[in-house]
Design a protein around this motif. Structure first.
Motif, PDB file in Angstrom:
ATOM      1  N   PRO A 503       1.057  -1.618   0.391  1.00  0.00           N
ATOM      2  CA  PRO A 503      -0.032  -0.131  -0.207  1.00  0.00           C
ATOM      3  C   PRO A 503       0.599   1.628   0.400  1.00  0.00           C
ATOM      4  N   ASP A 504       1.728   0.985   0.915  1.00  0.00           N
ATOM      5  CA  ASP A 504       2.574   2.586   0.279  1.00  0.00           C
ATOM      6  C   ASP A 504       4.113   2.741  -0.793  1.00  0.00           C
ATOM      7  N   THR A 505       4.107   1.729  -1.572  1.00  0.00           N
ATOM      8  CA  THR A 505       4.393   2.402  -2.418  1.00  0.00           C
ATOM      9  C   THR A 505       3.710   3.388  -3.844  1.00  0.00           C
ATOM     10  N   ILE A 506       4.211   3.926  -4.907  1.00  0.00           N
ATOM     11  CA  ILE A 506       3.750   4.392  -5.849  1.00  0.00           C
ATOM     12  C   ILE A 506       2.733   3.791  -7.210  1.00  0.00           C
ATOM     13  N   VAL A 507       1.963   4.741  -7.392  1.00  0.00           N
ATOM     14  CA  VAL A 507       1.022   3.977  -8.467  1.00  0.00           C
ATOM     15  C   VAL A 507       2.060   4.744  -9.975  1.00  0.00           C
ATOM     16  N   TYR A 508       1.931   3.489 -10.815  1.00  0.00           N
ATOM     17  CA  TYR A 508       2.600   4.365 -12.136  1.00  0.00           C
ATOM     18  C   TYR A 508       1.462   4.320 -13.743  1.00  0.00           C
ATOM     19  N   THR A 509       1.690   5.570 -14.210  1.00  0.00           N
ATOM     20  CA  THR A 509       0.063   5.438 -15.053  1.00  0.00           C
ATOM     21  C   THR A 509       0.213   4.325 -16.176  1.00  0.00           C
ATOM     22  N   ALA A 510       0.753   3.375 -16.355  1.00  0.00           N
ATOM     23  CA  ALA A 510       1.093   2.260 -17.308  1.00  0.00           C
ATOM     24  C   ALA A 510       0.167   1.547 -16.420  1.00  0.00           C
ATOM     25  N   GLU A 511       0.066   1.468 -15.165  1.00  0.00           N
ATOM     26  CA  GLU A 511      -0.674  -0.053 -14.400  1.00  0.00           C
ATOM     27  C   GLU A 511      -1.634   0.394 -14.703  1.00  0.00           C
ATOM     28  N   VAL A 512      -2.063   1.345 -14.094  1.00  0.00           N
ATOM     29  CA  VAL A 512      -3.685   2.155 -13.980  1.00  0.00           C
ATOM     30  C   VAL A 512      -4.552   2.294 -15.754  1.00  0.00           C
ATOM     31  N   LYS A 513      -4.226   2.658 -15.913  1.00  0.00           N
ATOM     32  CA  LYS A 513      -3.751   3.468 -17.450  1.00  0.00           C
ATOM     33  C   LYS A 513      -5.768   2.489 -18.156  1.00  0.00           C
ATOM     34  N   PRO A 514      -4.729   1.337 -18.619  1.00  0.00           N
ATOM     35  CA  PRO A 514      -5.835   0.101 -19.354  1.00  0.00           C
ATOM     36  C   PRO A 514      -7.229  -0.225 -18.315  1.00  0.00           C
ATOM     37  N   PHE A 515      -6.531  -0.226 -17.086  1.00  0.00           N
ATOM     38  CA  PHE A 515      -8.425  -0.391 -17.100  1.00  0.00           C
ATOM     39  C   PHE A 515      -9.362   0.835 -16.883  1.00  0.00           C
ATOM     40  N   LEU A 516      -8.758   1.425 -16.977  1.00  0.00           N
ATOM     41  CA  LEU A 516      -8.960   3.179 -16.559  1.00  0.00           C
ATOM     42  C   LEU A 516     -10.188   3.509 -18.156  1.00  0.00           C
ATOM     43  N   ASN A 517      -8.788   2.910 -18.620  1.00  0.00           N
ATOM     44  CA  ASN A 517     -10.077   3.557 -20.003  1.00  0.00           C
ATOM     45  C   ASN A 517     -10.749   1.878 -20.664  1.00  0.00           C
ATOM     46  N   ASP A 518     -10.724   1.146 -20.054  1.00  0.00           N
ATOM     47  CA  ASP A 518     -11.459   0.015 -20.262  1.00  0.00           C
ATOM     48  C   ASP A 518     -12.782   0.355 -19.500  1.00  0.00           C
ATOM     49  N   ALA A 519     -12.792   1.209 -18.854  1.00  0.00           N
ATOM     50  CA  ALA A 519     -13.795   1.086 -17.625  1.00  0.00           C
ATOM     51  C   ALA A 519     -14.342   1.877 -17.965  1.00  0.00           C
ATOM     52  N   TYR A 520     -14.223   3.191 -18.767  1.00  0.00           N
ATOM     53  CA  TYR A 520     -14.751   4.132 -18.243  1.00  0.00           C
ATOM     54  C   TYR A 520     -14.917   5.338 -19.204  1.00  0.00           C
ATOM     55  N   THR A 521     -15.974   5.706 -20.397  1.00  0.00           N
ATOM     56  CA  THR A 521     -15.615   5.758 -21.436  1.00  0.00           C
ATOM     57  C   THR A 521     -15.133   7.127 -22.061  1.00  0.00           C
ATOM     58  N   ARG A 522     -15.296   7.723 -20.778  1.00  0.00           N
ATOM     59  CA  ARG A 522     -14.790   9.788 -21.356  1.00  0.00           C
ATOM     60  C   ARG A 522     -12.958   9.031 -21.048  1.00  0.00           C
ATOM     61  N   SER A 523     -12.412   8.062 -20.364  1.00  0.00           N
ATOM     62  CA  SER A 523     -11.298   8.455 -19.514  1.00  0.00           C
ATOM     63  C   SER A 523     -10.111   8.586 -20.588  1.00  0.00           C
ATOM     64  N   PHE A 524      -9.912   7.765 -22.165  1.00  0.00           N
ATOM     65  CA  PHE A 524      -9.138   8.419 -22.941  1.00  0.00           C
ATOM     66  C   PHE A 524      -9.184   9.628 -23.281  1.00  0.00           C
ATOM     67  N   LEU A 525     -10.119  10.943 -23.325  1.00  0.00           N
ATOM     68  CA  LEU A 525      -9.820  11.951 -23.917  1.00  0.00           C
ATOM     69  C   LEU A 525      -8.728  13.044 -22.776  1.00  0.00           C
ATOM     70  N   TRP A 526      -9.243  12.508 -21.384  1.00  0.00           N
ATOM     71  CA  TRP A 526      -8.618  12.958 -20.126  1.00  0.00           C
ATOM     72  C   TRP A 526      -7.205  12.762 -20.071  1.00  0.00           C
ATOM     73  N   PHE A 527      -6.707  10.787 -20.404  1.00  0.00           N
ATOM     74  CA  PHE A 527      -5.596  11.048 -20.597  1.00  0.00           C
ATOM     75  C   PHE A 527      -4.297  11.404 -21.945  1.00  0.00           C
ATOM     76  N   ASN A 528      -4.991  11.697 -23.039  1.00  0.00           N
ATOM     77  CA  ASN A 528      -5.012  12.659 -24.359  1.00  0.00           C
ATOM     78  C   ASN A 528      -4.429  14.404 -23.865  1.00  0.00           C
ATOM     79  N   ARG A 529      -5.296  14.569 -23.141  1.00  0.00           N
ATOM     80  CA  ARG A 529      -5.109  16.075 -22.740  1.00  0.00           C
ATOM     81  C   ARG A 529      -4.552  15.831 -21.822  1.00  0.00           C
ATOM     82  N   THR A 530      -4.273  14.911 -20.615  1.00  0.00           N
ATOM     83  CA  THR A 530      -3.713  15.417 -19.430  1.00  0.00           C
ATOM     84  C   THR A 530      -1.973  14.971 -19.638  1.00  0.00           C
ATOM     85  N   SER A 531      -1.966  13.806 -20.343  1.00  0.00           N
ATOM     86  CA  SER A 531      -0.398  13.369 -20.613  1.00  0.00           C
ATOM     87  C   SER A 531      -0.068  12.720 -19.500  1.00  0.00           C
TER      88      SER A 531
END
Length: 608
Positions: A503-531
């Protein structure tokens, strides 16, 4: 002639007239570890539950079968199994030398275990227990079941919305017409790299365990020479350390559990030997094998002071039933394979998302017959048992447990342990109760609703060894883990393995991005805009939550900062520029993004 027939007719008429129809919501056949847990949970889930056991004791293998030293799941104490551990520890806590630490190996006298279970079930609301009650027929009744049971020589009919087969040998499912597998599966069939090239009908040996007691050096407890006694079966014991073997099975009150491999009391069988018509002879020979071992120990090795304890209400003082490791495995809606344990996140199916039980038992390989394949298991981690593996295929509202799970031979070598079965039984009870309460069938079953019920009653659905039940983030971590948004991390130490959340280690973008993009329809727009960068920051998480929940960013920021240490119990500094920890991510994502609310099918696929 008429005088002879008339009493017989009157008897049958009387029997028919007095036959009772018992209606219940859930019927559990078999009072073993899984059966007791299933019945308790079903009743707690507010449905009328009937538990029927053909023997005089509850507990199955771990009481009636004498397997009363339980090593598995001590690092994953959960729900009803954790309660059982607590009740056993409470009984023995005043006994000198008894280890009551949190993750100690659980050991108890079989009669004590049976007594604890009986007293416990007697106090559970909505639960009725019938001991010494065999069943004779099992047949479909609409979407429910009709089962004939025998009470004091009289046949009663039980009608239930949901049926749980918790028998030692899968007998209820067999009577219901379920199809089975048995023996070693081939590598081609299961895809398991550890499986042999060719299937065989060899299953793990059975053992008629014995509980011996040291009656003191002056005592002579030598038994009569058993029928067919053959001392050559036990000669390898002359090279063994008997004190060491005894110590490995030490119980309290100078008692010892005898479950010895090689030339001990294992008895080799195939699945055919355990068919109903062959069991009596098979069990007789297994029993004689154990009596021969005891006689050899007393007469050849000088342990005449070690005699059979009067633990069991049997003439020879051996257990009521043998310890059965394996039999027939039902065909379920899914089949669990070794890759579901070793690489659960890499498979096309995501069965871990449907978990209703957890285990960590090291797989047994109990074969005394030469030639049985020896499996090279890699270090064995904690794992999840999927909901679809306990639901019989093509049989609505029929759940299977114990050795009839829909798993492979290599998986059964772990899931069959009583402590794993008691943990699983809670999930089975919650599943059966859900079907009964909502008048649904297993075709409509909702894994997420079942998992919620398990956690409400203190159970676990993910095998994270580093997040104790006392952790304030425990439920959030369990639910996020069951979505796969953050995956467990395998830690191997020598021959052992654990699944950690870290629990005390950090989160990497690569580990959460696949699920977030699969689960939430607007997710890929946020990733493209925020990078977001390689490391996912707390600011990234708050921005993502704001986007997905349509919450004003500044309002969200103020609320988070105000509740950081009070409501969310975080000990870290609130700093949006630093990488977010897995604990923080799990808690905030679970409560604001609610991924656990997303329904999944029995393969773990997200349902839109």
């Amino acid at each position: 002639m008429i005088k002879k027939i008339l009493p017989l007719l009157l008897f049958f008429i009387s029997t028919y007239v007095h036959a009772e129809t018992i209606k219940t919501d859930v019927l559990v056949l078999g009072g073993g570890a899984s059966g007791v847990a299933a019945a308790i949970q079903s009743a707690r889930s507010n449905v009328k539950t009937l538990l029927v056991e053909e023997g005089p004791w509850l507990g199955g293998s771990m009481t009636s079968g004498g397997m009363c030293i339980l090593e598995a799941n001590r690092n994953l104490p959960s729900g009803i199994y954790a309660e059982f551990r607590g009740r056993v520890n409470n009984f023995y806590k005043t006994r000198l030398g008894y280890d009551t630490t949190r993750n100690a190996v659980l050991a108890f006298e079989p009669s004590v275990g049976a007594s604890i279970l009986k007293k416990w079930t007697d106090t559970v609301k909505n639960l009725t227990v019938k001991l010494s009650t065999p069943f004779t027929t099992v047949k479909k009744d609409g979407t429910g079941w009709e089962v004939a049971i025998t009470i004091n020589g009289k046949t009663d009919i039980v009608k239930a919305r949901a049926l749980v087969d918790a028998t030692e040998l899968g007998d209820a499912a067999a009577k219901a017409g379920v199809l089975f597998n048995s023996g070693f599966d081939s590598r081609k069939d299961t895809g398991e790299q550890q499986a042999p090239d060719n299937a065989t009908n060899q299953i793990q040996d059975i053992s008629w365990i014995a509980i011996l007691k040291d009656f003191g050096k002056a005592a002579n407890k030598t038994i009569a020479k058993p029928e067919g006694y053959n001392p050559s079966l036990y000669t390898c014991l002359k090279k063994a350390s008997i004190p060491k073997l005894l110590a490995s099975g030490a119980l309290i009150n100078d008692k010892y559990m005898i479950n010895w491999a090689d030339c001990g009391n294992q008895y080799s069988v195939t699945s055919n030997d355990l068919l109903p018509e062959d069991r009596e002879n098979t069990f007789k020979q297994a029993r004689l094998r154990t009596l021969g071992l005891i006689y050899y120990l007393q007469t050849e090795l000088g342990y005449k002071n070690f005699g059979l304890s009067d633990e069991f209400p049997t003439k020879d003082h051996l257990p009521l039933i043998p310890y059965i490791r394996e039999n027939r495995r039902a065909m379920g809606l899914v089949r669990m394979v070794l890759d579901d344990i070793y690489t659960p996140y890499d498979r096309g199916s995501k069965l871990y998302r449907t978990s209703i039980g957890i285990g960590d038992a090291m797989p047994g390989q109990s074969y005394i017959t030469p030639g049985a394949p020896k499996i090279k298991y890699p270090p064995f981690p904690g794992y999840t048992i999927p909901l679809g593996a306990v639901i019989a295929k093509d049989q609505e509202n029929l759940f299977v447990t114990e050795k009839a799970l829909s798993v492979t031979h290599l998986v059964n070598a772990s899931t069959m342990y009583p402590s794993v079965q008691m943990t699983l039984g809670q999930g089975v009870g919650a599943s059966a109760a859900w079907c009964a309460f909502f008048k649904k069938t297993t075709k409509e079953i909702d894994a997420r609703k079942i998992q919620e019920e398990i956690m409400i009653y203190g159970g676990s659905i993910m095998p994270f060894a580093d997040i104790p039940k006392t952790d304030s983030a425990y439920r959030d971590v369990q639910q996020i883990g069951a979505t796969g948004m953050l995956q467990g991390i395998l830690k191997i130490t020598g021959n052992s393995a654990q699944v950690l959340f870290m629990p005390d280690t950090i989160v990497y973008t690569a580990e959460v991005k696949p699920f977030l993009n699969d689960a939430y329809t607007r997710s890929f727009l946020w990733f493209n805009r925020t990078s977001p960068g390689e490391k996912f920051t707390l600011g990234n998480l708050l921005s993502y939550i704001s986007e997905m929940s349509l919450t004003d960013p500044q309002t969200l920021l103020r609320v988070m900062q105000a509740n950081w240490k009070t409501k969310y119990k975080f000990s870290t500094t609130f700093d949006v520029s630093r990488p977010v920890t897995r604990r923080e991510f799990a808690v905030l994502a679970n409560r604001y993004l609610r991924p656990f609310a997303r329904k999944v099918d029995l393969t773990g696929k997200l349902v839109n």
